[in-house]
Design a protein around this motif. Structure first.
Motif, mmCIF file in Angstrom:
data_model
loop_
_atom_site.group_PDB
_atom_site.id
_atom_site.type_symbol
_atom_site.label_atom_id
_atom_site.label_comp_id
_atom_site.label_asym_id
_atom_site.label_seq_id
_atom_site.Cartn_x
_atom_site.Cartn_y
_atom_site.Cartn_z
ATOM 1 N N MET A 462 1.291 -1.279 0.135
ATOM 2 C CA MET A 462 0.025 -0.246 -0.358
ATOM 3 C C MET A 462 0.920 1.461 -0.065
ATOM 4 N N PRO A 463 0.316 2.022 -0.682
ATOM 5 C CA PRO A 463 1.340 3.388 -0.628
ATOM 6 C C PRO A 463 1.014 3.806 0.869
ATOM 7 N N THR A 464 1.562 5.200 1.177
ATOM 8 C CA THR A 464 1.562 5.428 2.261
ATOM 9 C C THR A 464 0.692 6.809 2.748
ATOM 10 N N PHE A 465 -0.238 6.642 1.773
ATOM 11 C CA PHE A 465 -1.727 7.708 1.843
ATOM 12 C C PHE A 465 -2.725 6.632 1.855
ATOM 13 N N THR A 466 -2.464 5.774 2.457
ATOM 14 C CA THR A 466 -4.236 4.554 2.049
ATOM 15 C C THR A 466 -4.440 4.646 3.413
ATOM 16 N N SER A 467 -5.213 4.733 3.566
ATOM 17 C CA SER A 467 -6.547 4.630 5.159
ATOM 18 C C SER A 467 -8.246 4.266 5.046
ATOM 19 N N SER A 468 -8.629 4.075 6.008
ATOM 20 C CA SER A 468 -9.956 3.676 6.268
ATOM 21 C C SER A 468 -10.600 4.225 7.108
ATOM 22 N N SER A 469 -11.629 4.965 6.813
ATOM 23 C CA SER A 469 -12.637 5.653 8.273
ATOM 24 C C SER A 469 -13.787 4.485 8.187
ATOM 25 N N SER A 518 -21.905 1.542 -0.490
ATOM 26 C CA SER A 518 -20.758 2.279 -0.294
ATOM 27 C C SER A 518 -20.524 3.723 -1.637
ATOM 28 N N ASP A 519 -21.063 4.517 -1.306
ATOM 29 C CA ASP A 519 -21.229 5.598 -1.033
ATOM 30 C C ASP A 519 -19.851 6.906 -1.963
ATOM 31 N N THR A 520 -18.834 7.546 -2.646
ATOM 32 C CA THR A 520 -18.394 8.784 -2.117
ATOM 33 C C THR A 520 -18.482 10.434 -1.988
ATOM 34 N N ASP A 521 -20.587 10.084 -2.406
ATOM 35 C CA ASP A 521 -21.222 11.529 -1.813
ATOM 36 C C ASP A 521 -21.194 11.646 0.041
ATOM 37 N N THR A 522 -21.609 10.430 0.906
ATOM 38 C CA THR A 522 -21.976 10.359 1.678
ATOM 39 C C THR A 522 -21.334 9.822 2.309
ATOM 40 N N GLY A 523 -20.157 8.220 2.167
ATOM 41 C CA GLY A 523 -19.651 7.856 2.577
ATOM 42 C C GLY A 523 -18.573 8.656 3.228
ATOM 43 N N PRO A 524 -17.557 7.716 4.873
ATOM 44 C CA PRO A 524 -16.195 8.632 4.302
ATOM 45 C C PRO A 524 -14.930 7.639 4.076
ATOM 46 N N TYR A 525 -14.170 8.457 3.923
ATOM 47 C CA TYR A 525 -12.950 7.932 2.638
ATOM 48 C C TYR A 525 -12.547 6.781 3.293
ATOM 49 N N ASP A 526 -11.995 5.962 1.756
ATOM 50 C CA ASP A 526 -12.082 4.591 2.437
ATOM 51 C C ASP A 526 -10.676 4.445 1.330
ATOM 52 N N TRP A 527 -9.758 3.707 1.346
ATOM 53 C CA TRP A 527 -8.480 3.789 -0.011
ATOM 54 C C TRP A 527 -8.992 2.799 -1.337
ATOM 55 N N GLN A 528 -9.072 1.331 -0.636
ATOM 56 C CA GLN A 528 -9.331 0.286 -1.476
ATOM 57 C C GLN A 528 -9.353 -1.211 -0.227
ATOM 58 N N THR A 529 -10.305 -1.969 -1.326
ATOM 59 C CA THR A 529 -10.465 -3.259 -0.998
ATOM 60 C C THR A 529 -9.505 -3.965 -1.466
ATOM 61 N N VAL A 530 -7.981 -3.919 -1.045
ATOM 62 C CA VAL A 530 -7.499 -5.015 -1.537
ATOM 63 C C VAL A 530 -6.592 -4.930 -0.804
ATOM 64 N N ALA A 531 -5.032 -5.401 -0.798
ATOM 65 C CA ALA A 531 -3.773 -6.000 0.190
ATOM 66 C C ALA A 531 -4.144 -7.066 1.575
ATOM 67 N N SER A 532 -5.492 -7.542 1.419
ATOM 68 C CA SER A 532 -5.700 -7.952 2.971
ATOM 69 C C SER A 532 -5.952 -6.696 3.634
ATOM 70 N N ARG A 533 -6.110 -5.704 3.528
ATOM 71 C CA ARG A 533 -5.784 -4.599 4.357
ATOM 72 C C ARG A 533 -7.282 -4.587 5.613
ATOM 73 N N PHE A 534 -8.844 -4.763 4.612
ATOM 74 C CA PHE A 534 -9.413 -4.100 5.260
ATOM 75 C C PHE A 534 -10.105 -4.289 6.113
ATOM 76 N N LEU A 535 -10.080 -5.680 6.975
ATOM 77 C CA LEU A 535 -9.653 -5.919 7.993
ATOM 78 C C LEU A 535 -9.631 -5.370 9.113
ATOM 79 N N LEU A 536 -7.802 -5.031 9.303
ATOM 80 C CA LEU A 536 -6.978 -5.036 9.780
ATOM 81 C C LEU A 536 -7.491 -2.923 9.565
ATOM 82 N N MET A 537 -7.444 -2.296 8.759
ATOM 83 C CA MET A 537 -7.713 -0.707 8.828
ATOM 84 C C MET A 537 -9.237 -0.671 9.166
#
Ligand code: SMO
Length: 782
Positions: A462-469, A518-537
């Motif tokens: 993952m690039p460094t700017f990836t995050s979940s909210s 999942s909706d970009t107008d109403t949802g909080p930011y999330d980078w992507q569901t990739v890299a086995s990261r969704f549960l972790l982040m």
């Protein structure tokens, strides 16, 4: 631990999925919607001399016809190298050349058939090793001008090399000199298709006012929005992306695919919504696949069985466009020697353009491919040394205190690959040797058994700017809704997030809802569901949002109950005074009585990247590849038992044991489901799957008639998932990801088991019955 963590809770959306009420893009229609079809290239490499669309445009019902020369936009993730429709030349058979939007799919197809394209066929290149030789035809003439990620990715000008990742540690020459044995081998894996149940599909409308609405089957609405924004130079605020239920992604729906084309067709059709759904053959031909790999590994070992030096070259068949290929080349560079303690290493990973369909992310992000090489090589070395493959691995695996090939020190709380291997080996009955009588009996019956083991690791690339909210919002009755923009395309992660929220908020799981769209107008930011990261982040985001919610509840309750916040506790859907539990407010009272009347719905907005400080983690030194590549690593091991029919070469997998150090199991049944699915998909790439081409680069097996994926009949008799739980310090409840890992090294464990059974080394995937049968005929050692 409380009530929910570690429990086997059925996924929340099961009923909707099995009753057909879950809504996918494929099910959706908007008023006035048009249907699009695309015209694809019949050639692997050809100059486009002329495109005549005049007949298509005149067909009644046709609302828009598009060709590449009308579209001034460029696409690409790390290297911007692709047009929405081919311009000037086509670079693979299946590349989109023209598109039509019409009142029905039939009319659109009829119009497509009326388009005449004149091609001038060019010499093509298909082999990534040949493609980097000096006289190879160039797939792109203008490489080098699109260096996007601040020089992290390096196209080599006037070659087909899209990226060259280098890893240098110690002194390989010295290491080889000090070695007793030097073993060198080449392994290959072909390109492979993702085969999601739901093919790619999108509906887009480019409204006359300039706003774009997109409904798409993708792995992240925010990634689609960002890439659209970059491609069209439009602010995020003017792009709206919605991702409803998605029927599988496996990496193939990361990034953008048909979205830009649908949007451009809509623009040309005056803003009417346009739907494009990939047909199955387009899913194979036009949509990107897993990259192919040619791997060369040279290993020096001491008499005692320590790896002294290793030189690795990976040639990735990226196909016509770089897409994720360059980052796969990189990720598989910094983890590309496996979870081994190796002092001297030289690794070169070349991402190479060819005239094949292009490659992208696919479950494991390169690791399925190179672990085929690494873990076959380890068995071959062990044999040459006369050491048991298990013992040989144990001598060389990373343990607490070892240094990885990128220079990272393994800590006590890092996952334990040695423990995974030990568990897998025990469970598979490793070390139980066949007696001579058993061997003779097997040969007589014509069915020979063998066992194999293999290890693996992978970190989120993952690039460094990836995050979940995540946002948790109280409903008026005190139940909660969680909004997250991570996409659950079948993993079951939303169920795990609901468990985490219920656990932290101490409330019943039935009162926790995770919003599916999942909706970009109403949802909080999330980078992507990739890299086995969704549960972790995403799990960390939900924990932080829940803690924030509790803080806000305590503020309300403190005022109402006239007690300091520090004296308040939560439990049983109540907030109460610690020393006087009869004084309480229910969640419902907090939500309804005190918040909504004030226009203040309690809800924790959250809070970026969880607890991680990701700064610099992917900033590896460009010359040596040394540094910290990733947030965490998940380790694992497989043990398999196979039975081979020596008359037909048929391979029957009797048992696969798969062990992963997941840190902490959040939902056992879903975790086991994830492993089982990955293992079966791993069996597919091990035994059946692979793109087959004609000499001029036409994909011959672009349907499920000719391209075989595992069916119920091919699932191993026993798949046994096991877990080691060394907690990840900063993971949610100690958990780390396990989405991609189960697929990795299944191929090598099977290859190793085949040697154990037959004494035959298979070096190229897939290990079809035909390949095994031919090897038996050639070798006649069995
Ligand atoms: S291969 Mo994945 O979508 O990181």
């Amino acid at each position: 631990m409380g009530k929910y963590i570690g429990e086997s809770i059925p996924r929340m959306e099961s009923f909707e999925k099995v009753t057909g009420t879950a809504r996918y893009v494929h099910d959706m229609a908007l008023p006035g919607m048009l249907y699009a079809r695309i015209l694809t290239s019949p050639h692997a490499h050809a100059r486009i001399v002329n495109i005549d669309v005049s007949k298509a445009e005149k067909l009644p019902g046709v609302k828009a016809v598009l060709v590449g020369s009308e579209l001034p936009y460029k696409l690409g993730l790390y290297l911007v190298d692709k047009d929405i429709l081919a311009k000037g030349k086509v670079r693979y058979q299946g590349e989109a050349v023209a598109a039509v939007a019409a009142v029905s799919e039939e009319v659109a197809q009829e119009a497509i058939d009326l388009i005449d394209v004149e091609y001038d066929v060019l010499p093509a290149v298909f082999d990534p090793v040949k493609a980097i030789e000096g006289d190879a035809p160039l797939v792109h003439e203008d490489l080098g001008s699109y260096d996007y990620m601040k020089g992290v990715f390096h196209p080599v000008p006037n070659t087909n090399i899209a990226n060259h990742f280098k890893l240098r540690k110690g002194d390989v020459e010295k290491g080889f000199k000090g070695s007793q044995h030097i073993i060198e081998n080449q392994f290959t894996m072909p390109q492979v298709g993702h085969s999601p149940m739901e093919t790619h599909g999108v509906i887009a409308e480019w409204l006359p006012g300039g706003r774009i609405n997109i409904y798409t089957s993708a792995q992240s609405p925010f990634a689609v929005r960002n890439l659209m924004s970059v491609a069209f130079n439009i602010p995020h605020s003017k792009i709206h992306v919605v991702v409803p239920y998605v029927g599988g992604g496996f990496g193939g729906k990361a990034g953008i695919h048909l979205e830009p084309l649908a949007a451009c067709l809509s623009k040309k059709a005056g803003g009417r919504p346009v739907k494009i759904v990939a047909r199955r053959e387009e899913e194979f031909n036009t949509i990107p696949c897993r990259q192919g790999l040619v791997a060369r590994i040279k290993t020096g070992v001491s008499k005692e069985g320590r790896i002294m030096a290793q030189e690795i070259t990976y040639y990735w068949d990226a196909g016509a466009y770089a897409d994720y290929g360059v980052n796969i080349g990189r990720a598989s560079g910094y983890s590309g020697a496996g979870p081994y303690d190796i002092e001297n290493i030289k690794l070169d990973s070349y991402t190479v353009y060819t005239n094949h369909p292009f490659g992208t992310a696919y479950r494991g992000f390169g690791h399925v491919e190179f672990f085929w090489a690494v873990e076959r090589q380890m068995d071959i070395i062990a044999r040459e040394l006369g050491i048991d493959p298990y013992e040989f691995r144990m001598k060389n695996l990373l343990k607490p205190g070892s240094i990885t090939i990128t220079g990272e020190k393994i800590r006590e709380n890092t996952g334990r690959v040695d423990k995974c291997l030990k568990m897998a080996a025990e469970e598979i009955g490793w070390g139980k040797k066949k007696t001579e009588a058993e061997r003779i009996k097997e040969l007589k019956e014509g069915r020979v058994t063998g066992r194999g083991i293999a290890v693996l690791h992978k970190a989120p690339a993952m690039p460094t700017f990836t995050s979940s909210s995540a946002v948790i919002k109280f409903n008026e009755d005190g139940s909660v809704n969680i909004t997250t923009s991570g996409v659950d395309y079948g993993q079951g992660t939303y169920t795990a997030l609901a468990q985490i929220a219920a656990e932290v908020l101490k409330m019943p799981l039935e009162k926790v809802n995770v919003v599916w769209e999942s909706d970009t107008d109403t949802g909080p930011y999330d980078w992507q569901t990739v890299a086995s990261r969704f549960l972790l982040m995403g799990g960390n985001a939900v924990i932080n949002a829940a803690l924030d919610l509790i803080e806000q509840m305590k503020e309300v309750a403190s005022a109402v109950l006239r007690a300091p916040k520090e004296e308040l506790e939560i439990g049983d859907e109540k907030i109460y005074i610690r020393h006087n539990p009869d004084e309480f407010l229910t969640y419902r009272q907090v939500a309804m009585g005190y918040c909504y009347p004030n226009g203040n719905a309690i809800g924790g907005p959250l809070i970026g990247r969880g607890k991680y400080i990701a700064q610099g983690l992917t900033n590896l030194d460009p010359e040596t590849g040394q540094g910290l590549p990733a947030l965490d690593w998940t380790y694992g091991a497989h043990g398999v038992e196979v039975e081979i029919d020596i008359k037909t070469g048929e391979i029957n997998i009797k048992k696969i044991v798969s062990v992963f150090d997941v840190g902490k199991v959040i939902n056992r049944i879903l975790c086991e489901g994830q492993v089982t699915g990955g293992v079966v998909q791993g069996v597919g790439t091990a035994l059946y799957e692979g793109y087959v081409y004609s000499p001029d680069g036409r994909l011959l097996n672009n349907s499920f008639t000719d391209y075989k994926i595992p069916t119920a009949m091919d699932i191993p008799e026993k798949v046994k998932p096991l877990f080691v739980e060394t907690p990840q310090l900063d993971g949610p409840f100690g958990a780390r990801g396990v989405a991609e890992h189960p697929m990795i090294s299944v191929n090598s464990a099977i290859g190793n088991a085949i040697y154990d059974a037959l004494g035959i080394d298979i070096m190229d995937l897939p290990i079809t019955s035909e390949r095994v049968w031919r090897a038996i005929q050639d070798k006649k050692t069995v």
